[in-house]
Write an enzyme that holds these catalytic residues in place. Structure first.
Site, PDB file in Angstrom:
ATOM      1  N   GLN A  33      41.657  45.143  28.663  1.00  0.00           N
ATOM      2  CA  GLN A  33      42.120  43.880  28.084  1.00  0.00           C
ATOM      3  C   GLN A  33      40.972  42.952  27.686  1.00  0.00           C
ATOM      4  O   GLN A  33      41.201  41.796  27.342  1.00  0.00           O
ATOM      5  CB  GLN A  33      43.095  43.183  29.030  1.00  0.00           C
ATOM      6  CG  GLN A  33      42.496  42.606  30.305  1.00  0.00           C
ATOM      7  CD  GLN A  33      43.568  42.194  31.291  1.00  0.00           C
ATOM      8  OE1 GLN A  33      44.250  43.024  31.883  1.00  0.00           O
ATOM      9  NE2 GLN A  33      43.751  40.896  31.494  1.00  0.00           N
TER      10      GLN A  33
ATOM     11  N   ASN B 146      38.927  37.309  42.288  1.00  0.00           N
ATOM     12  CA  ASN B 146      38.366  35.956  42.208  1.00  0.00           C
ATOM     13  C   ASN B 146      39.504  34.944  42.406  1.00  0.00           C
ATOM     14  O   ASN B 146      39.732  34.067  41.584  1.00  0.00           O
ATOM     15  CB  ASN B 146      37.652  35.745  40.872  1.00  0.00           C
ATOM     16  CG  ASN B 146      36.787  34.488  40.897  1.00  0.00           C
ATOM     17  OD1 ASN B 146      36.372  34.039  41.961  1.00  0.00           O
ATOM     18  ND2 ASN B 146      36.537  33.918  39.740  1.00  0.00           N
TER      19      ASN B 146
ATOM     20  N   HIS C  64      46.863  31.969  42.660  1.00  0.00           N
ATOM     21  CA  HIS C  64      47.219  33.319  43.111  1.00  0.00           C
ATOM     22  C   HIS C  64      47.871  33.260  44.489  1.00  0.00           C
ATOM     23  O   HIS C  64      48.869  33.941  44.746  1.00  0.00           O
ATOM     24  CB  HIS C  64      45.966  34.202  43.229  1.00  0.00           C
ATOM     25  CG  HIS C  64      45.239  34.456  41.946  1.00  0.00           C
ATOM     26  ND1 HIS C  64      43.980  33.972  41.694  1.00  0.00           N
ATOM     27  CD2 HIS C  64      45.597  35.169  40.851  1.00  0.00           C
ATOM     28  CE1 HIS C  64      43.579  34.390  40.501  1.00  0.00           C
ATOM     29  NE2 HIS C  64      44.538  35.100  39.959  1.00  0.00           N
TER      30      HIS C  64
ATOM     31  N   GLN D  70      51.564  35.861  28.296  1.00  0.00           N
ATOM     32  CA  GLN D  70      51.518  37.113  29.071  1.00  0.00           C
ATOM     33  C   GLN D  70      52.827  37.312  29.824  1.00  0.00           C
ATOM     34  O   GLN D  70      53.397  38.410  29.838  1.00  0.00           O
ATOM     35  CB  GLN D  70      50.346  37.052  30.057  1.00  0.00           C
ATOM     36  CG  GLN D  70      50.347  38.158  31.095  1.00  0.00           C
ATOM     37  CD  GLN D  70      49.086  38.172  31.938  1.00  0.00           C
ATOM     38  OE1 GLN D  70      48.058  38.675  31.519  1.00  0.00           O
ATOM     39  NE2 GLN D  70      49.150  37.618  33.150  1.00  0.00           N
TER      40      GLN D  70
ATOM     41  N   SER E  25      41.973  28.364  37.340  1.00  0.00           N
ATOM     42  CA  SER E  25      41.699  29.613  36.634  1.00  0.00           C
ATOM     43  C   SER E  25      40.434  30.226  37.222  1.00  0.00           C
ATOM     44  O   SER E  25      39.511  29.506  37.617  1.00  0.00           O
ATOM     45  CB  SER E  25      41.470  29.313  35.145  1.00  0.00           C
ATOM     46  OG  SER E  25      40.779  30.389  34.540  1.00  0.00           O
TER      47      SER E  25
ATOM     48  N   ARG F 243      38.252  31.552  35.637  1.00  0.00           N
ATOM     49  CA  ARG F 243      37.128  31.270  34.733  1.00  0.00           C
ATOM     50  C   ARG F 243      36.596  29.838  34.888  1.00  0.00           C
ATOM     51  O   ARG F 243      35.551  29.521  34.329  1.00  0.00           O
ATOM     52  CB  ARG F 243      37.524  31.545  33.279  1.00  0.00           C
ATOM     53  CG  ARG F 243      37.680  33.051  32.996  1.00  0.00           C
ATOM     54  CD  ARG F 243      37.877  33.357  31.526  1.00  0.00           C
ATOM     55  NE  ARG F 243      37.740  34.779  31.244  1.00  0.00           N
ATOM     56  CZ  ARG F 243      38.760  35.644  31.119  1.00  0.00           C
ATOM     57  NH1 ARG F 243      40.003  35.230  31.265  1.00  0.00           N
ATOM     58  NH2 ARG F 243      38.545  36.925  30.857  1.00  0.00           N
TER      59      ARG F 243
HETATM   60  O1  PAF Z   1      46.688  37.767  34.619  1.00  0.00           O
HETATM   61  C1  PAF Z   1      45.857  38.619  35.013  1.00  0.00           C
HETATM   62  O2  PAF Z   1      45.080  38.392  35.961  1.00  0.00           O
HETATM   63  C2  PAF Z   1      45.791  39.972  34.326  1.00  0.00           C
HETATM   64  O3  PAF Z   1      46.065  39.855  32.971  1.00  0.00           O
HETATM   65  C3  PAF Z   1      46.715  41.011  34.976  1.00  0.00           C
HETATM   66  C4  PAF Z   1      48.172  40.643  34.853  1.00  0.00           C
HETATM   67  C5  PAF Z   1      46.348  41.180  36.445  1.00  0.00           C
HETATM   68  C6  PAF Z   1      46.523  42.371  34.275  1.00  0.00           C
HETATM   69  O4  PAF Z   1      45.211  42.825  34.378  1.00  0.00           O
END
Ligand code: PAF
Length: 285
Positions: free
Chosen positions: A57, A28, A33, A154, A186, A188
């Site tokens: 997760q 997505n 990204h 993260q 994001s 989301r």
């Molecule tokens: O940030 C994310 O999209 C996820 O936490 C990751 C690093 C791809 C791990 O699933």
């Protein structure tokens, strides 16, 4: 652009390359990204993007099932951004047996903030990232992996994991990309309805206000901070949000600042729910 579905396929495609540059994602894809992908192209000799929605997760009540899977659009964006290899394993390829062996990050870093409100989240993230690193980088003496700074905690957890396991991987953080109104991009954000989308920028505005109030408190900061954070939470709640945390922390360890910590060493972080959508954001002060 090549597509690898299995770890052996990926390793075969990477065999001729010396230094993979890797962007892990759950798909997505948005401009945040794609900015990482463009940065990755400058840092390695093969740009690899993984697309894998990692069940490990997500808490049982979270959005694993409804998390948007947008394969065709993602591939078109990655092709245009110059990605060389998409690694999109099926769940059974990455987890061929139940993953009983997990990475457990330092609770001092991973059980606070996001980890407090999403217990086990960083165990799930670290475990899949370790597996993805093993898939992408094994057999390579050097590599680079890129993560967005929007997921600030993260990024810190992954940096600590790589450092403490002496993995030969350079971790690069990419700046948060924002919509013109300031909302952090994001995956989301797509859950927000029109009214919520207009309101959503208030999370970043609340964090900016908290940061400037905290800087104004100067030497009295440790004593005044709990009150300032409380005020920020209440202001957002009064607008209809359900905030989890809005807080000022030290960049070094995400603990509360002590007397003498200066502005440059601090970060504000927040997470709050608007309707059914949980958003996070942060700014280095
Ligand atoms: O940030 C994310 O999209 C996820 O936490 C990751 C690093 C791809 C791990 O699933």
């Amino acid at each position: 652009m090549e597509i690898a579905r299995t770890i052996p396929e990926l390793r075969q495609l990477l065999a001729a390359h010396a230094k993979p540059a890797f962007v892990p994602t759950m798909g997505n894809l948005h401009d945040g990204h794609l900015a990482l992908v463009k940065q990755a192209r400058l840092l390695g000799d093969a740009t690899v993007v993984s697309i894998f929605v990692n069940r490990l997760q997500f808490l049982p009540h979270e959005d694993f099932d409804s998390y948007p899977r947008t394969w065709d659009a993602d591939c078109a964006k990655l092709q245009a951004a110059g990605c060389d290899i998409v690694f999109a394993p099926r769940e059974t390829d990455l987890y061929p047996e139940p993953q009983t062996f997990k990475m457990h990050p330092d609770p001092a870093l991973a059980d606070i903030l996001e980890g407090q409100f999403r217990p086990g989240f960083f165990t799930g993230v670290s475990t899949v990232v370790m597996k993805l690193f093993s898939a992408v980088f094994s057999g390579h003496a050097a590599g680079v992996a890129l993560f967005g700074q929007k997921d600030y905690q993260q990024l810190m957890v992954i940096r600590q994991m790589v450092r403490q396991f002496t993995l030969p991987i350079e971790i690069v953080g990419g700046p948060t990309c924002r919509a013109p109104d300031g909302l952090a991009l994001s995956s989301r954000n797509g859950y927000l309805n029109e009214t919520e989308r207009v309101e959503a920028v208030q999370l970043s505005l609340a964090l900016r206000t908290l940061a400037s109030d905290a800087l104004a408190a100067a030497n009295a900061l440790p004593a005044q901070l709990p009150g300032l954070e409380q005020r920020a939470l209440q202001a957002l709640a009064a607008r209809g949000w359900r905030p989890d945390y809005l807080t000022l922390r030290r960049r070094a360890d995400l603990q509360a600042p002590q007397a003498g910590d200066t502005g440059q060493s601090l970060v504000v972080l927040g997470a709050a729910r608007l309707g059914t959508t949980r958003l996070i954001d942060n700014f280095e002060v």
